[in-house]
Design a protein around this motif. Sequence first.
Motif, PDB file in Angstrom:
ATOM      1  N   ASN A 399      -8.816  59.477  70.555  1.00  0.00           N
ATOM      2  CA  ASN A 399      -7.913  60.473  71.112  1.00  0.00           C
ATOM      3  C   ASN A 399      -7.713  61.600  70.100  1.00  0.00           C
ATOM      4  O   ASN A 399      -7.131  61.397  69.039  1.00  0.00           O
ATOM      5  CB  ASN A 399      -6.576  59.781  71.439  1.00  0.00           C
ATOM      6  CG  ASN A 399      -5.567  60.703  72.076  1.00  0.00           C
ATOM      7  OD1 ASN A 399      -5.892  61.803  72.511  1.00  0.00           O
ATOM      8  ND2 ASN A 399      -4.326  60.245  72.138  1.00  0.00           N
ATOM      9  N   LEU A 400      -8.234  62.793  70.418  1.00  0.00           N
ATOM     10  CA  LEU A 400      -8.002  63.976  69.592  1.00  0.00           C
ATOM     11  C   LEU A 400      -6.873  64.781  70.221  1.00  0.00           C
ATOM     12  O   LEU A 400      -6.980  65.206  71.375  1.00  0.00           O
ATOM     13  CB  LEU A 400      -9.265  64.838  69.514  1.00  0.00           C
ATOM     14  CG  LEU A 400     -10.451  64.237  68.758  1.00  0.00           C
ATOM     15  CD1 LEU A 400     -11.696  65.074  68.983  1.00  0.00           C
ATOM     16  CD2 LEU A 400     -10.145  64.121  67.277  1.00  0.00           C
ATOM     17  N   ASP A 436     -15.171  58.329  76.073  1.00  0.00           N
ATOM     18  CA  ASP A 436     -16.307  59.126  75.637  1.00  0.00           C
ATOM     19  C   ASP A 436     -17.131  58.272  74.671  1.00  0.00           C
ATOM     20  O   ASP A 436     -16.570  57.461  73.934  1.00  0.00           O
ATOM     21  CB  ASP A 436     -15.825  60.401  74.927  1.00  0.00           C
ATOM     22  CG  ASP A 436     -16.970  61.361  74.647  1.00  0.00           C
ATOM     23  OD1 ASP A 436     -17.216  62.238  75.492  1.00  0.00           O
ATOM     24  OD2 ASP A 436     -17.620  61.223  73.592  1.00  0.00           O
ATOM     25  N   ALA A 439     -16.017  60.764  71.106  1.00  0.00           N
ATOM     26  CA  ALA A 439     -14.611  61.138  70.923  1.00  0.00           C
ATOM     27  C   ALA A 439     -14.086  61.798  72.184  1.00  0.00           C
ATOM     28  O   ALA A 439     -14.734  62.711  72.710  1.00  0.00           O
ATOM     29  CB  ALA A 439     -14.449  62.071  69.728  1.00  0.00           C
ATOM     30  N   TYR A 440     -12.925  61.349  72.616  1.00  0.00           N
ATOM     31  CA  TYR A 440     -12.310  62.015  73.755  1.00  0.00           C
ATOM     32  C   TYR A 440     -11.518  63.202  73.217  1.00  0.00           C
ATOM     33  O   TYR A 440     -10.527  63.039  72.506  1.00  0.00           O
ATOM     34  CB  TYR A 440     -11.403  61.083  74.547  1.00  0.00           C
ATOM     35  CG  TYR A 440     -11.053  61.687  75.879  1.00  0.00           C
ATOM     36  CD1 TYR A 440     -11.902  61.523  76.978  1.00  0.00           C
ATOM     37  CD2 TYR A 440      -9.921  62.474  76.024  1.00  0.00           C
ATOM     38  CE1 TYR A 440     -11.610  62.118  78.192  1.00  0.00           C
ATOM     39  CE2 TYR A 440      -9.629  63.077  77.234  1.00  0.00           C
ATOM     40  CZ  TYR A 440     -10.483  62.894  78.316  1.00  0.00           C
ATOM     41  OH  TYR A 440     -10.198  63.500  79.512  1.00  0.00           O
ATOM     42  N   ASN A 441     -11.978  64.410  73.570  1.00  0.00           N
ATOM     43  CA  ASN A 441     -11.444  65.640  73.008  1.00  0.00           C
ATOM     44  C   ASN A 441     -10.484  66.285  73.992  1.00  0.00           C
ATOM     45  O   ASN A 441     -10.896  66.868  75.000  1.00  0.00           O
ATOM     46  CB  ASN A 441     -12.593  66.599  72.677  1.00  0.00           C
ATOM     47  CG  ASN A 441     -12.142  67.780  71.839  1.00  0.00           C
ATOM     48  OD1 ASN A 441     -10.950  67.979  71.618  1.00  0.00           O
ATOM     49  ND2 ASN A 441     -13.102  68.570  71.375  1.00  0.00           N
ATOM     50  N   ASN A 442      -9.185  66.208  73.684  1.00  0.00           N
ATOM     51  CA  ASN A 442      -8.188  66.787  74.567  1.00  0.00           C
ATOM     52  C   ASN A 442      -8.077  68.305  74.420  1.00  0.00           C
ATOM     53  O   ASN A 442      -7.561  68.966  75.313  1.00  0.00           O
ATOM     54  CB  ASN A 442      -6.816  66.160  74.283  1.00  0.00           C
ATOM     55  CG  ASN A 442      -6.678  64.777  74.889  1.00  0.00           C
ATOM     56  OD1 ASN A 442      -6.457  64.636  76.087  1.00  0.00           O
ATOM     57  ND2 ASN A 442      -6.835  63.755  74.065  1.00  0.00           N
ATOM     58  N   THR A 443      -8.555  68.847  73.283  1.00  0.00           N
ATOM     59  CA  THR A 443      -8.438  70.287  73.060  1.00  0.00           C
ATOM     60  C   THR A 443      -9.748  70.830  72.514  1.00  0.00           C
ATOM     61  O   THR A 443      -9.882  71.105  71.317  1.00  0.00           O
ATOM     62  CB  THR A 443      -7.285  70.588  72.065  1.00  0.00           C
ATOM     63  OG1 THR A 443      -6.154  69.808  72.396  1.00  0.00           O
ATOM     64  CG2 THR A 443      -6.907  72.064  72.092  1.00  0.00           C
ATOM     65  N   PRO A 444     -10.760  70.994  73.351  1.00  0.00           N
ATOM     66  CA  PRO A 444     -12.069  71.473  72.877  1.00  0.00           C
ATOM     67  C   PRO A 444     -12.007  72.823  72.173  1.00  0.00           C
ATOM     68  O   PRO A 444     -12.858  73.114  71.326  1.00  0.00           O
ATOM     69  CB  PRO A 444     -12.893  71.561  74.166  1.00  0.00           C
ATOM     70  CG  PRO A 444     -12.238  70.591  75.095  1.00  0.00           C
ATOM     71  CD  PRO A 444     -10.778  70.668  74.780  1.00  0.00           C
ATOM     72  N   PHE A 447     -10.932  71.640  68.527  1.00  0.00           N
ATOM     73  CA  PHE A 447     -11.620  70.545  67.856  1.00  0.00           C
ATOM     74  C   PHE A 447     -13.106  70.537  68.206  1.00  0.00           C
ATOM     75  O   PHE A 447     -13.493  70.908  69.318  1.00  0.00           O
ATOM     76  CB  PHE A 447     -10.992  69.203  68.235  1.00  0.00           C
ATOM     77  CG  PHE A 447      -9.495  69.147  68.020  1.00  0.00           C
ATOM     78  CD1 PHE A 447      -8.917  69.743  66.913  1.00  0.00           C
ATOM     79  CD2 PHE A 447      -8.676  68.507  68.936  1.00  0.00           C
ATOM     80  CE1 PHE A 447      -7.542  69.692  66.718  1.00  0.00           C
ATOM     81  CE2 PHE A 447      -7.308  68.442  68.750  1.00  0.00           C
ATOM     82  CZ  PHE A 447      -6.734  69.056  67.640  1.00  0.00           C
ATOM     83  N   THR A 448     -13.926  70.081  67.275  1.00  0.00           N
ATOM     84  CA  THR A 448     -15.374  70.079  67.443  1.00  0.00           C
ATOM     85  C   THR A 448     -15.903  68.662  67.464  1.00  0.00           C
ATOM     86  O   THR A 448     -15.607  67.870  66.564  1.00  0.00           O
ATOM     87  CB  THR A 448     -16.051  70.847  66.292  1.00  0.00           C
ATOM     88  OG1 THR A 448     -15.571  72.191  66.280  1.00  0.00           O
ATOM     89  CG2 THR A 448     -17.560  70.844  66.450  1.00  0.00           C
ATOM     90  N   VAL A 449     -16.696  68.342  68.476  1.00  0.00           N
ATOM     91  CA  VAL A 449     -17.379  67.048  68.557  1.00  0.00           C
ATOM     92  C   VAL A 449     -18.861  67.357  68.782  1.00  0.00           C
ATOM     93  O   VAL A 449     -19.243  67.861  69.837  1.00  0.00           O
ATOM     94  CB  VAL A 449     -16.830  66.187  69.714  1.00  0.00           C
ATOM     95  CG1 VAL A 449     -17.577  64.854  69.781  1.00  0.00           C
ATOM     96  CG2 VAL A 449     -15.331  65.948  69.541  1.00  0.00           C
TER      97      VAL A 449
END
Length: 773
Positions: A399-400, A436, A439-444, A447-449
């Motif tokens: 969780n990001l 995911d 990483a499950y990215n709540n704020t793309p 944040f960078t994945v």
Amino acid sequence: MSSTAPVHALTAKYFPRAIVSLRWAAIAFALLGAIFLAPAAWGANGPMFQGGTGTASDPYLVADANQLCRFRDAVNDGNDFAGKTVKLAEDIDLAHVEWTPIGAGTRKGSGAASGSTPFAGTFDGAGHKVSGLSITTSPDADYAVGLFGIVKGGTVRDVVLDGVAIDVPGSELAGGAVGLLIADGTVSGVSVSGSVSAHAGMGGVVGRMTLSGTISDCVNSAAVTAMTGAGNVGGIVGAAYYTTDTGEMVIEGCTNTGAVKGTQAVGGIAGLCSAFVSECGNNGAVEAEHYSVGGVVGEQKNYGGIHHCTNSASVTCEDAGGYGCGGIAGWVRYDGAAPAYPASSAVPVTDNENSGEIHGGNDAGGIVGCFYNAGTVTGNTNTAPALTSSRFAGGIVGNLQNAPLDSLPSSVTEGIAVENNVSATPIEKISAPLRDPFAYNNTPADFTVRDNSAEWVASTNSLRYAVLQRAVDNAPDDGTVTLTADAADADSLSLADGRTVTLDLNGHNLAFAKAPGVAVNWGTFVVTGTGQVSAPATVAPAGTAPALFEVAGSSEKPAAVKLKGGSYNVDVEPYVASKYAELVRDQKDSAGKFSVLPAKEARADAQAKVDANGETVYYESAKAARTAATTEPGAKVTVLDDESDKPSAPDNPDDGSDTDSDGDHSGSTGTSGSTDSTTPAATPAAHEGDSTPGFLDLHSDGAATDTGSTAAGTTSSTTPAATTTPHKTTIKPAGAVPQTGDPLWEALLSIGLLAIVSGAAVALARTRARHAK
């Protein structure tokens, strides 16, 4: 029988007039046992130390429990032993008698309260064992509990605490070795077994460490349990927190195997943490009731980082709404407590490995459960069998999230990068409504994945890479990228900054998903090693450049591809490096059909070659060479079936001795499509083995050949005769005496001769004995 009767025949024999009851006899024996077996009273009169002057080279020596107690009392009376060294000379048994800590005192904020008497010297256990440490009472919640209470700038090292029994329900400051470590204090090489239970703030080795200090190379196997309360529970240290601009906290090289359980901020190594944690490993199950639970760190707060640590145990959060459950760190976050955390920074979580199952509450991550605001997650490996949570889950980060920015210290720039990690947990083993692979990215937007994959595919400069392009980008000029795994459906590679980069296939296969596989706009791309390189199934039309490579340089920015190894599914002859050559394999499928070898190795393996447009290609099949030549106007075919045309052994392709850079060699030739060739005389196959003159070879046809000389009167021929080398093995007629030099026969002969001589000696001895009689 009367109670006044004698109780034993022994008594009746030696004390005939004594009347002793069984009850009084038992009491007498008990008293004798108490006198002879009871330990000496602690604190009794006697020397404080066995010897020594307290220097590092001549430390004070403690040899028994009485001396340890007298030393403890001296510290608690105000002698902090700063600059002095105290060393154990023997193992010590504290016999589970209630223990008062060495360096008694209480915590106030991040330090020691007034009236405390911390230890400030060096205590060297010298590998000795202190067993039977027992503490069951604590006068205050902040009273420091452990073998040592408060260590301020001092050192406790190399001691084994065996069978610790600390059970203080009201304490928030308990550790097997040290309750409170402050002011650059050090605990190293300490081992703890048994159990440590308290209200909160407890660790197997240290209860709490604040501001600055080091815990290194410690091992805990004790069960660590928070009965109730706020938590802060760790296998090594319960809490290592608060920061300062003038120092740091370090936890390194520690291992936990004990089960760790608490309410919140629970970790296999540290519960609540602002320290730099490295080279630590957890193998004990970790469990929390509410939030912040991790295989290594429960909650990483405001500062520090986690590097090169491992977890192999299960990590569980029982509260379905509890935040932060991860294989390495449960929850990484910030708060606005600036006075307590003047030093703050983005938190790195790098090069860690998790293989334990993660059963989270609100979120579950193979490396980090929940990550807030700022930090980096890179170089990590997750192989968890399963990840489950009630809401978010990811192979690397579950969780990001963006917390309110007023909680982020002004010195920290917002942004989280989750890149270059490996998670091998398949998506079907990640169970959560929002999941995911990485990483499950709540704020793309924040944040960078990127550049994460299911396995490490390459390395350069001792660093691992999950994506090949990232390895190429990070290779130095004239550096080598080494494949460490097969790469199927790889993204295209590009090189455009003028470097020379070598890709070593290292026995692995590389299949590109797009064409061209490699695009070079400026620089030199070199391929070495063995392995297959494949362009996509749809390749460029006939007569155009191969789809595998695209070279588009200029005079100002030259570009080149040089192949010194590998097998390819398309013709790559234009890119073959000097002193190397392409060998076309005689196989129906195109996978690996076009091999690049040192020129002389290619020539040695070929039946024919085709020269066209100043280039040479070798073929395993002469028929294939002739067929290929028909498509090249003016091509010349050379059939290489003459043994004299092939080298006896490959030369070193890089030794500079091969002046024929394209690998051409003399032999019969023909024009395009020609089938003519010169057929040389066959060379008789030589026998393997010894070619010593005079060796008699008995061939299967029974003919004997003497290779040492010719028959008398025979004239030599001008045409050289075929040379034959005789077999080493000679057929021996039955019953023949074995040849000398045969180890087996020589051993048997030696045993036989020994038996004969021994038998003769025995017979002679018996004869002499009869004559003597």
